[in-house]
Design an enzyme around this catalytic site. Structure first.
Site, mmCIF file in Angstrom:
data_model
loop_
_atom_site.group_PDB
_atom_site.id
_atom_site.type_symbol
_atom_site.label_atom_id
_atom_site.label_comp_id
_atom_site.label_asym_id
_atom_site.label_seq_id
_atom_site.Cartn_x
_atom_site.Cartn_y
_atom_site.Cartn_z
ATOM 1 N N HIS A 175 -9.487 1.213 4.976
ATOM 2 C CA HIS A 175 -8.197 1.599 5.573
ATOM 3 C C HIS A 175 -8.578 2.433 6.819
ATOM 4 O O HIS A 175 -9.141 3.367 6.729
ATOM 5 C CB HIS A 175 -7.325 2.041 4.712
ATOM 6 C CG HIS A 175 -5.784 2.117 5.224
ATOM 7 N ND1 HIS A 175 -5.256 2.951 5.991
ATOM 8 C CD2 HIS A 175 -4.681 1.018 5.067
ATOM 9 C CE1 HIS A 175 -4.115 2.655 6.533
ATOM 10 N NE2 HIS A 175 -3.710 1.496 5.897
ATOM 11 N N GLU A 177 -5.489 -4.869 10.688
ATOM 12 C CA GLU A 177 -4.403 -3.747 10.620
ATOM 13 C C GLU A 177 -4.723 -2.971 12.190
ATOM 14 O O GLU A 177 -5.409 -2.083 12.317
ATOM 15 C CB GLU A 177 -4.492 -2.696 9.807
ATOM 16 C CG GLU A 177 -4.059 -3.328 8.297
ATOM 17 C CD GLU A 177 -3.474 -2.161 7.505
ATOM 18 O OE1 GLU A 177 -2.428 -2.577 6.858
ATOM 19 O OE2 GLU A 177 -4.098 -1.282 7.274
ATOM 20 N N LYS A 196 0.316 4.370 -0.215
ATOM 21 C CA LYS A 196 -0.326 5.452 0.399
ATOM 22 C C LYS A 196 -0.170 6.705 -0.473
ATOM 23 O O LYS A 196 -0.060 6.635 -1.628
ATOM 24 C CB LYS A 196 0.101 5.625 1.814
ATOM 25 C CG LYS A 196 -0.192 4.248 2.641
ATOM 26 C CD LYS A 196 0.198 4.470 4.080
ATOM 27 C CE LYS A 196 -0.187 3.453 4.780
ATOM 28 N NZ LYS A 196 -0.077 3.288 6.233
ATOM 29 N N ASN A 245 1.139 -1.136 -0.057
ATOM 30 C CA ASN A 245 -0.078 0.015 -0.038
ATOM 31 C C ASN A 245 1.076 1.271 -0.020
ATOM 32 O O ASN A 245 1.313 1.742 0.912
ATOM 33 C CB ASN A 245 -0.975 -0.022 1.262
ATOM 34 C CG ASN A 245 -1.648 1.331 1.268
ATOM 35 O OD1 ASN A 245 -1.768 1.877 0.351
ATOM 36 N ND2 ASN A 245 -2.337 1.603 2.489
ATOM 37 N N GLY A 287 2.475 2.286 10.970
ATOM 38 C CA GLY A 287 3.468 3.437 10.862
ATOM 39 C C GLY A 287 4.103 3.806 12.255
ATOM 40 O O GLY A 287 4.795 4.832 12.268
ATOM 41 N N SER A 295 3.442 -2.012 10.487
ATOM 42 C CA SER A 295 4.747 -2.207 10.680
ATOM 43 C C SER A 295 5.376 -3.313 10.273
ATOM 44 O O SER A 295 6.342 -4.122 11.074
ATOM 45 C CB SER A 295 5.032 -1.807 12.048
ATOM 46 O OG SER A 295 4.705 -0.536 12.477
ATOM 47 N N GLU A 343 -6.807 4.956 7.817
ATOM 48 C CA GLU A 343 -6.600 6.320 7.510
ATOM 49 C C GLU A 343 -7.719 6.651 6.825
ATOM 50 O O GLU A 343 -8.201 8.019 6.804
ATOM 51 C CB GLU A 343 -5.512 6.406 6.589
ATOM 52 C CG GLU A 343 -3.993 6.403 7.378
ATOM 53 C CD GLU A 343 -2.892 5.680 6.659
ATOM 54 O OE1 GLU A 343 -2.970 5.329 5.495
ATOM 55 O OE2 GLU A 343 -2.046 4.952 7.420
HETATM 56 P P1 13P Z 1 3.206 0.563 7.690
HETATM 57 O O1 13P Z 1 3.739 -0.823 7.112
HETATM 58 O O2 13P Z 1 3.910 1.773 7.387
HETATM 59 O O3 13P Z 1 2.912 0.368 9.350
HETATM 60 O O4 13P Z 1 1.658 0.723 7.136
HETATM 61 C C1 13P Z 1 0.792 -0.406 7.377
HETATM 62 C C2 13P Z 1 -0.436 -0.175 6.527
HETATM 63 O O5 13P Z 1 -1.229 0.963 6.686
HETATM 64 C C3 13P Z 1 -0.602 -0.877 5.190
HETATM 65 O O6 13P Z 1 -2.051 -0.373 4.620
#
Ligand code: 13P
Length: 253
Positions: free
Chosen positions: A95, A167, A11, A9, A173, A212, A97
């Site tokens: 997601h 997640e 982002k 992903n 993150g 992560s 976010e």
């Molecule tokens: P990270 O791997 O940066 O923690 O992000 C995970 C994520 O949100 C994947 O969709």
């Protein structure tokens, strides 16, 4: 056992030229494996570039979001038929976010999942608890609600085309991935909830972990029979670490 799915992903990272470089590097490094599927989810504007480059490879393509409507006066939105024609196989929906920064609800997520399925796009449906919910011992109830509402009005056979991504919000993150025990425990609970609700084989449900994930912790996570792959953020922006995680997945599949 479902095939292992490794999704990057991106982002909101990479311009079109940067995306071209990253995709080319991934293609050059990646050795396909029969039971591991590698997928990238770049930003909308780079999907066409990615689709052109990936056409002759086994690497598949996902969008990071989708509108629940087919077409119309929805400024700024992108519809399932648009993504389908472009060559997307899949779409990330719900997601954290999108939920927490852009106000998506379990109900709007359900609309998107149903629209995606209707148009032959396979949803990667994200669920996960916040830190305060975990600390209040609400992890299972939060996820149960997300699943029940997000998957409302679906049939058991639809689960064949959906991947659940667990997640935990506190792991995204932060560099603090869930331990294999924590992830396994929640994945097993999700499996049991879905299998009971639809009377389906729990072993057929694909549940991947995100939060992560790195080339350093992937091996431990993939050893769990409940973890069928990974949804990767930061570590997918580097071709070497992304492909390394996919290669680690081949060791356990
Ligand atoms: P990270 O791997 O940066 O923690 O992000 C995970 C994520 O949100 C994947 O969709």
């Amino acid at each position: 056992m479902p095939n292992t799915l490794i999704v990057g992903n991106w982002k909101m990272h990479n311009t079109i030229s940067q995306a071209e470089t990253l995709i080319r590097d991934i293609i050059a490094l990646y050795q396909p494996h029969p039971t591991v599927e590698l997928m990238v989810a770049p930003p909308y504007i780079t999907l066409q570039t990615a689709a052109n480059l990936l056409k002759t490879t086994s690497i598949t393509l996902a969008a990071q979001n989708v509108c629940a409507k087919d077409e119309g006066a929805f400024t700024g939105e992108v519809s399932p038929p648009m993504l389908k024609e472009l060559g997307c196989q899949s779409v990330i929906i719900g997601h954290s976010e999108r939920r927490h920064l852009f106000g998506e609800t379990d109900e709007s997520i359900n609309e998107k999942i149903r629209a995606a399925l209707h148009h032959g796009l396979q949803p990667i449906f994200c669920v996960g608890e916040r830190l305060e919910e975990r600390e209040a011992d609400q992890t299972h109830s939060v996820i149960q609600h997300q699943l029940q509402t997000g998957l409302a009005r679906l049939e058991g056979k639809d689960l064949d085309n959906i991947t659940i991504a667990y997640e935990p919000v506190w792991a995204i993150g932060t560099g603090k991935a869930a331990t294999v025990e924590q992830a396994t425990e929640v994945h097993a609970a999700i499996r049991a909830m879905l299998a009971t609700h639809w009377d389906i084989d729990p072993g057929q449900i694909r549940i991947i972990y995100g939060g992560s994930v790195t080339a350093d912790n992937a091996q431990a996570l993939f050893q769990s029979p409940h973890i069928n792959g990974a949804l990767i953020g930061k570590a997918c922006l580097n071709s070497e670490s992304f492909v390394k995680i996919a290669q680690i997945a081949t060791l356990d599949s």
